[in-house]
Scaffold this motif. Sequence first.
Motif, PDB file in Angstrom:
ATOM      1  N   ASP A  40       0.654  -1.283   0.188  1.00 60.62           N
ATOM      2  CA  ASP A  40      -0.108   0.304   0.091  1.00 60.62           C
ATOM      3  C   ASP A  40       0.757   1.238  -0.171  1.00 60.62           C
ATOM      4  O   ASP A  40       0.670   2.348  -0.949  1.00 60.62           O
ATOM      5  N   GLU A  41       1.861   1.176   1.024  1.00 63.00           N
ATOM      6  CA  GLU A  41       2.988   2.196   0.849  1.00 63.00           C
ATOM      7  C   GLU A  41       3.948   2.648  -1.137  1.00 63.00           C
ATOM      8  O   GLU A  41       3.672   3.446  -1.566  1.00 63.00           O
ATOM      9  N   LEU A  42       4.259   1.581  -1.078  1.00 62.53           N
ATOM     10  CA  LEU A  42       4.697   1.464  -2.585  1.00 62.53           C
ATOM     11  C   LEU A  42       3.189   2.109  -3.985  1.00 62.53           C
ATOM     12  O   LEU A  42       4.051   2.658  -4.149  1.00 62.53           O
ATOM     13  N   GLU A  43       1.917   1.677  -3.442  1.00 65.50           N
ATOM     14  CA  GLU A  43       1.450   1.992  -4.417  1.00 65.50           C
ATOM     15  C   GLU A  43       1.246   3.837  -4.110  1.00 65.50           C
ATOM     16  O   GLU A  43       0.999   4.470  -4.807  1.00 65.50           O
ATOM     17  N   ALA A  44       1.061   3.990  -3.168  1.00 66.12           N
ATOM     18  CA  ALA A  44       0.627   5.752  -2.992  1.00 66.12           C
ATOM     19  C   ALA A  44       1.872   6.396  -3.673  1.00 66.12           C
ATOM     20  O   ALA A  44       1.844   7.698  -3.903  1.00 66.12           O
ATOM     21  N   LEU A  45       3.013   5.821  -3.489  1.00 68.03           N
ATOM     22  CA  LEU A  45       4.161   6.381  -3.418  1.00 68.03           C
ATOM     23  C   LEU A  45       4.399   6.751  -5.355  1.00 68.03           C
ATOM     24  O   LEU A  45       3.650   7.646  -6.114  1.00 68.03           O
ATOM     25  N   SER A  67      -7.293  11.182   4.293  1.00 66.91           N
ATOM     26  CA  SER A  67      -6.126  11.093   5.635  1.00 66.91           C
ATOM     27  C   SER A  67      -5.939   9.953   5.892  1.00 66.91           C
ATOM     28  O   SER A  67      -4.684   9.855   5.975  1.00 66.91           O
ATOM     29  N   THR A  68      -6.557   8.866   5.324  1.00 64.99           N
ATOM     30  CA  THR A  68      -5.605   7.568   5.740  1.00 64.99           C
ATOM     31  C   THR A  68      -4.347   7.617   4.983  1.00 64.99           C
ATOM     32  O   THR A  68      -3.185   7.048   4.439  1.00 64.99           O
ATOM     33  N   ILE A  72      -0.188   7.184   4.561  1.00 61.54           N
ATOM     34  CA  ILE A  72       0.269   6.176   4.193  1.00 61.54           C
ATOM     35  C   ILE A  72       1.240   6.612   3.077  1.00 61.54           C
ATOM     36  O   ILE A  72       2.673   6.007   3.523  1.00 61.54           O
ATOM     37  N   LEU A  73       0.700   7.895   2.424  1.00 57.43           N
ATOM     38  CA  LEU A  73       2.666   8.633   1.974  1.00 57.43           C
ATOM     39  C   LEU A  73       3.310   8.720   2.775  1.00 57.43           C
ATOM     40  O   LEU A  73       4.648   8.911   2.833  1.00 57.43           O
ATOM     41  N   GLN A  74       3.131   9.789   4.168  1.00 57.68           N
ATOM     42  CA  GLN A  74       3.414  10.024   5.071  1.00 57.68           C
ATOM     43  C   GLN A  74       4.763   8.918   5.246  1.00 57.68           C
ATOM     44  O   GLN A  74       6.258   8.895   5.451  1.00 57.68           O
ATOM     45  N   VAL A  80      11.638   5.747   2.478  1.00 55.11           N
ATOM     46  CA  VAL A  80      12.616   5.676   1.149  1.00 55.11           C
ATOM     47  C   VAL A  80      13.703   6.371   1.993  1.00 55.11           C
ATOM     48  O   VAL A  80      14.928   6.060   1.527  1.00 55.11           O
ATOM     49  N   ALA A  81      13.190   7.598   2.563  1.00 55.03           N
ATOM     50  CA  ALA A  81      14.669   8.355   3.097  1.00 55.03           C
ATOM     51  C   ALA A  81      15.579   7.670   4.014  1.00 55.03           C
ATOM     52  O   ALA A  81      16.510   8.218   3.653  1.00 55.03           O
ATOM     53  N   ASP A  82      14.842   7.157   4.816  1.00 50.51           N
ATOM     54  CA  ASP A  82      15.825   6.368   5.470  1.00 50.51           C
ATOM     55  C   ASP A  82      16.488   5.472   5.162  1.00 50.51           C
ATOM     56  O   ASP A  82      17.691   5.600   4.896  1.00 50.51           O
TER      57      ASP A  82
END
Length: 106
Positions: A40-45, A67-68, A72-74, A80-82
């Motif tokens: 779900d995080e990859l899909e948001a990106l 809001s959900t 997820i995007l945040q 990814v930044a980490d």
Amino acid sequence: MNGRGRKRQKRQIGFEPETVCYKPCGKRGSMLERVVLGHDELEALRLADFEGLYQEACAERMGISRSTFSRILQSAHKKVADALLHGKILMIKEEDEKAYRGDRDG
């Protein structure tokens, strides 16, 4: 229900990732920490950053609230930044029953 808030909604995922692991060049994977990115995080990106859609449209495509989607995007951006900043392996988590495949156009 276990008293920990609302039941988690299924998220519609519009693609299957071909690669499930990214690591820094020249370093042994066994020596590196891992960051796990959910489907779900990859899909948001993909929807927000690659396709350039507004969050409302992204949320609609995934079948979740705006809001959900924002949460997820945040989370995805932070992971990814980490991985990039600290030389960690970025793993794409195997699909679970909480997400489901759907067609790309909604």
